[in-house]
Write a protein that holds these residues in place. Structure first.
Motif, PDB file in Angstrom:
ATOM      1  N   ARG A 171       0.836  -1.204   0.000  1.00  0.00           N
ATOM      2  CA  ARG A 171       0.000   0.000   0.000  1.00  0.00           C
ATOM      3  C   ARG A 171       0.872   1.256   0.000  1.00  0.00           C
ATOM      4  NH1 ARG A 171      -5.017   2.043   1.321  1.00  0.00           N
ATOM      5  NH2 ARG A 171      -5.027   3.954   2.551  1.00  0.00           N
ATOM      6  N   ASP A 172       1.949   1.229   0.781  1.00  0.00           N
ATOM      7  CA  ASP A 172       2.831   2.400   0.836  1.00  0.00           C
ATOM      8  C   ASP A 172       3.445   2.676  -0.527  1.00  0.00           C
ATOM      9  OD1 ASP A 172       2.312   2.858   3.492  1.00  0.00           O
ATOM     10  OD2 ASP A 172       4.081   1.762   4.221  1.00  0.00           O
ATOM     11  N   MET A 173       3.805   1.624  -1.257  1.00  0.00           N
ATOM     12  CA  MET A 173       4.405   1.812  -2.584  1.00  0.00           C
ATOM     13  C   MET A 173       3.405   2.450  -3.534  1.00  0.00           C
ATOM     14  SD  MET A 173       6.449  -1.841  -2.793  1.00  0.00           S
ATOM     15  CE  MET A 173       6.975  -1.646  -4.488  1.00  0.00           C
ATOM     16  N   VAL A 174       2.118   2.039  -3.438  1.00  0.00           N
ATOM     17  CA  VAL A 174       1.082   2.619  -4.296  1.00  0.00           C
ATOM     18  C   VAL A 174       0.866   4.090  -3.931  1.00  0.00           C
ATOM     19  CG1 VAL A 174      -1.351   2.516  -4.964  1.00  0.00           C
ATOM     20  CG2 VAL A 174      -0.051   0.394  -4.629  1.00  0.00           C
ATOM     21  N   LEU A 175       0.838   4.393  -2.631  1.00  0.00           N
ATOM     22  CA  LEU A 175       0.629   5.780  -2.202  1.00  0.00           C
ATOM     23  C   LEU A 175       1.788   6.680  -2.631  1.00  0.00           C
ATOM     24  CD1 LEU A 175      -0.849   5.230   1.374  1.00  0.00           C
ATOM     25  CD2 LEU A 175      -2.069   5.899  -0.709  1.00  0.00           C
ATOM     26  N   GLU A 176       3.006   6.162  -2.577  1.00  0.00           N
ATOM     27  CA  GLU A 176       4.163   6.941  -3.033  1.00  0.00           C
ATOM     28  C   GLU A 176       4.067   7.233  -4.527  1.00  0.00           C
ATOM     29  OE1 GLU A 176       7.662   4.812  -1.995  1.00  0.00           O
ATOM     30  OE2 GLU A 176       7.370   5.011   0.188  1.00  0.00           O
ATOM     31  N   ALA A 177       3.633   6.236  -5.306  1.00  0.00           N
ATOM     32  CA  ALA A 177       3.492   6.431  -6.750  1.00  0.00           C
ATOM     33  C   ALA A 177       2.394   7.439  -7.050  1.00  0.00           C
ATOM     34  CB  ALA A 177       3.191   5.099  -7.425  1.00  0.00           C
ATOM     35  N   PHE A 224       2.951  10.779  -9.111  1.00  0.00           N
ATOM     36  CA  PHE A 224       2.218  10.943 -10.365  1.00  0.00           C
ATOM     37  C   PHE A 224       0.726  11.097 -10.065  1.00  0.00           C
ATOM     38  CE2 PHE A 224       5.854   8.112 -11.157  1.00  0.00           C
ATOM     39  CZ  PHE A 224       6.576   8.881 -12.077  1.00  0.00           C
ATOM     40  N   PRO A 225       0.304  12.235  -9.541  1.00  0.00           N
ATOM     41  CA  PRO A 225      -1.093  12.424  -9.114  1.00  0.00           C
ATOM     42  C   PRO A 225      -2.094  12.318 -10.263  1.00  0.00           C
ATOM     43  CG  PRO A 225       0.113  14.506  -9.075  1.00  0.00           C
ATOM     44  CD  PRO A 225       1.120  13.434  -9.288  1.00  0.00           C
ATOM     45  N   GLU A 226      -1.642  12.483 -11.480  1.00  0.00           N
ATOM     46  CA  GLU A 226      -2.560  12.430 -12.625  1.00  0.00           C
ATOM     47  C   GLU A 226      -2.783  11.002 -13.116  1.00  0.00           C
ATOM     48  OE1 GLU A 226       1.567  12.517 -14.376  1.00  0.00           O
ATOM     49  OE2 GLU A 226       0.496  13.386 -12.637  1.00  0.00           O
ATOM     50  N   PHE A 227      -2.029  10.032 -12.592  1.00  0.00           N
ATOM     51  CA  PHE A 227      -2.157   8.648 -13.057  1.00  0.00           C
ATOM     52  C   PHE A 227      -3.470   8.027 -12.572  1.00  0.00           C
ATOM     53  CE2 PHE A 227       2.444   6.993 -13.937  1.00  0.00           C
ATOM     54  CZ  PHE A 227       2.605   8.003 -14.884  1.00  0.00           C
ATOM     55  N   ASN A 228      -4.101   7.292 -13.496  1.00  0.00           N
ATOM     56  CA  ASN A 228      -5.239   6.475 -13.068  1.00  0.00           C
ATOM     57  C   ASN A 228      -4.723   5.105 -12.617  1.00  0.00           C
ATOM     58  OD1 ASN A 228      -4.758   4.896 -15.380  1.00  0.00           O
ATOM     59  ND2 ASN A 228      -6.241   6.068 -16.598  1.00  0.00           N
ATOM     60  N   ARG A 229      -5.642   4.185 -12.274  1.00  0.00           N
ATOM     61  CA  ARG A 229      -5.204   2.891 -11.735  1.00  0.00           C
ATOM     62  C   ARG A 229      -4.427   2.075 -12.758  1.00  0.00           C
ATOM     63  NH1 ARG A 229     -10.356   0.506  -8.494  1.00  0.00           N
ATOM     64  NH2 ARG A 229     -10.958   0.130 -10.651  1.00  0.00           N
ATOM     65  N   ASP A 230      -4.838   2.133 -14.020  1.00  0.00           N
ATOM     66  CA  ASP A 230      -4.125   1.382 -15.046  1.00  0.00           C
ATOM     67  C   ASP A 230      -2.698   1.906 -15.204  1.00  0.00           C
ATOM     68  OD1 ASP A 230      -6.177  -0.395 -15.693  1.00  0.00           O
ATOM     69  OD2 ASP A 230      -7.132   1.082 -17.003  1.00  0.00           O
ATOM     70  N   GLN A 231      -2.545   3.218 -15.173  1.00  0.00           N
ATOM     71  CA  GLN A 231      -1.215   3.807 -15.317  1.00  0.00           C
ATOM     72  C   GLN A 231      -0.335   3.493 -14.100  1.00  0.00           C
ATOM     73  OE1 GLN A 231      -2.878   7.736 -16.051  1.00  0.00           O
ATOM     74  NE2 GLN A 231      -1.856   7.774 -18.072  1.00  0.00           N
ATOM     75  N   LEU A 232      -0.946   3.543 -12.897  1.00  0.00           N
ATOM     76  CA  LEU A 232      -0.192   3.181 -11.697  1.00  0.00           C
ATOM     77  C   LEU A 232       0.260   1.723 -11.762  1.00  0.00           C
ATOM     78  CD1 LEU A 232      -2.352   4.901  -8.924  1.00  0.00           C
ATOM     79  CD2 LEU A 232       0.006   5.485  -9.552  1.00  0.00           C
ATOM     80  N   ALA A 233      -0.630   0.844 -12.249  1.00  0.00           N
ATOM     81  CA  ALA A 233      -0.294  -0.573 -12.366  1.00  0.00           C
ATOM     82  C   ALA A 233       0.868  -0.770 -13.332  1.00  0.00           C
ATOM     83  CB  ALA A 233      -1.520  -1.358 -12.826  1.00  0.00           C
ATOM     84  N   ALA A 234       0.833  -0.052 -14.475  1.00  0.00           N
ATOM     85  CA  ALA A 234       1.914  -0.175 -15.451  1.00  0.00           C
ATOM     86  C   ALA A 234       3.228   0.336 -14.864  1.00  0.00           C
ATOM     87  CB  ALA A 234       1.556   0.599 -16.713  1.00  0.00           C
ATOM     88  N   HIS A 235       3.160   1.430 -14.113  1.00  0.00           N
ATOM     89  CA  HIS A 235       4.361   2.005 -13.516  1.00  0.00           C
ATOM     90  C   HIS A 235       4.977   1.067 -12.476  1.00  0.00           C
ATOM     91  CE1 HIS A 235       7.076   4.939 -11.772  1.00  0.00           C
ATOM     92  NE2 HIS A 235       6.532   4.710 -10.566  1.00  0.00           N
ATOM     93  N   LEU A 236       4.129   0.409 -11.686  1.00  0.00           N
ATOM     94  CA  LEU A 236       4.623  -0.446 -10.601  1.00  0.00           C
ATOM     95  C   LEU A 236       4.826  -1.897 -11.033  1.00  0.00           C
ATOM     96  CD1 LEU A 236       2.430   0.962  -7.686  1.00  0.00           C
ATOM     97  CD2 LEU A 236       4.910   1.254  -7.980  1.00  0.00           C
TER      98      LEU A 236
END
Length: 314
Positions: free
Chosen positions: A103-109, A113-125
């Motif tokens: 969860r902390d890794m997702v919150l840091e991302a 990148f506040p403009e990222f949606n969930r798909d973009q966050l998933a791709a980044h991580l």
């Protein structure tokens, strides 16, 4: 009225046929009812109809039992009782997680990148969109998102109430320790819930003089289990001909502890015939009732095999 014949398995529903038992003829009634856990023979029951059936059967015992007689019910709590009204149990099993994303890794991302949606966050991580959703919303729902949530439902309280309504009093409570069920299944290892390894024996008494005769058991039996609250009895190894069989040792203990030779014992949910076989072995008479015709045949065959074996042993 013609009363139900002893040493026979009768076909029908117990809440109806028990009215045909000779009054004050039973020294003991020992049974394990349907548990309302989704077995094939319960498919037409609702929880309300199941409760009504148990209440009616217990009430019939007020007339059928001898004064001083006993009713012993073997039953387990409903460990997966469906309840739409309770909150969803949520669990994060760290050892079972396929993704190491926290969860902390997702919150840091998200902060980076506040403009990222969930798909973009998933791709980044480098994880799935579902992982992002689970870490952010904590929606690890036991049983699945769309299944009705389950909880434990205790059954002893209602049974006690049904008994008291008709003048039967809770006399004793014993616990049968059996082999752990589901010990290696994913449902158990993926939660903090305990394995199912015991059932209850609720002992009701009809007012009247009871007989205490220690010659019913061997001295070592009185010491090892006759006077003990916890009974260690192995489960039936294979339920290939019936979905829910209890072991012959359990039935034999109850029959021998609470009755004398030639007494009449009732099992209104006869199933595969275990109680009847225990009665034959110990010189007691029995009355069986079973609503499923295939199990009437199964129980009758079990009794006939036991009688044949006894004739060979003589």
């Amino acid at each position: 009225m013609q009363f139900l014949e002893t040493n026979r398995v009768h076909h029908g529903r117990s809440e109806l046929l028990m009215a045909q038992i000779e009054p004050e003829s039973l020294a003991l009634s020992f049974w394990s009812p349907p548990y309302f856990v989704g077995k094939e023979y319960e498919k037409n029951e609702t929880f309300e109809s199941w409760q009504s059936m148990l209440r009616q059967v217990i009430h019939h015992h007020a007339k059928a039992l001898k004064p001083g007689g006993f009713l012993v019910i073997n039953i387990g709590d409903i460990r997966c009782f469906k309840d739409e009204s309770i909150p969803r149990f949520q669990a994060m099993n760290l050892s079972m997680q396929k993704s190491k994303i926290t969860r902390d890794m997702v919150l840091e991302a998200k902060a980076e990148f506040p403009e990222f949606n969930r798909d973009q966050l998933a791709a980044h991580l480098g994880c799935s969109e579902q992982t992002i959703d689970r870490r952010l919303n904590g929606n690890n729902i036991r049983g699945g998102k769309y299944e009705i949530q389950t909880r434990v439902n205790l059954v002893g309280g209602p049974l006690q109430s049904y008994g008291y309504e008709c003048g039967l009093y809770l006399y004793d409570h014993r616990i049968w320790i059996k082999d752990p069920a589901w010990a290696n299944c994913k449902w158990t290892t993926n939660s903090l819930k305990s394995v199912d390894e015991y059932e209850d024996l609720y002992v009701f008494w009809k007012p009247g003089q009871q007989i205490i005769d220690r010659s019913r058991l061997e001295p070592n039996e009185w010491k090892e289990w006759g006077s003990r609250a916890i009974w260690y009895v192995k489960s039936v190894r294979a339920n290939d001909d019936h979905e829910a069989k209890f072991p012959i040792e359990l039935a034999s203990r109850v029959v021998r502890l609470y009755t004398d030779k030639n007494d009449v014992v009732l099992d209104p949910f006869m199933g595969s015939g275990t109680t009847a076989v225990a009665c034959v072995r110990s010189g007691r008479r029995f009355i069986g009732i079973e609503k499923e015709s295939k199990y009437v045949q199964l129980a009758t065959a079990s009794v006939e095999r036991e009688l044949a074996q006894l004739r060979l042993d003589i």
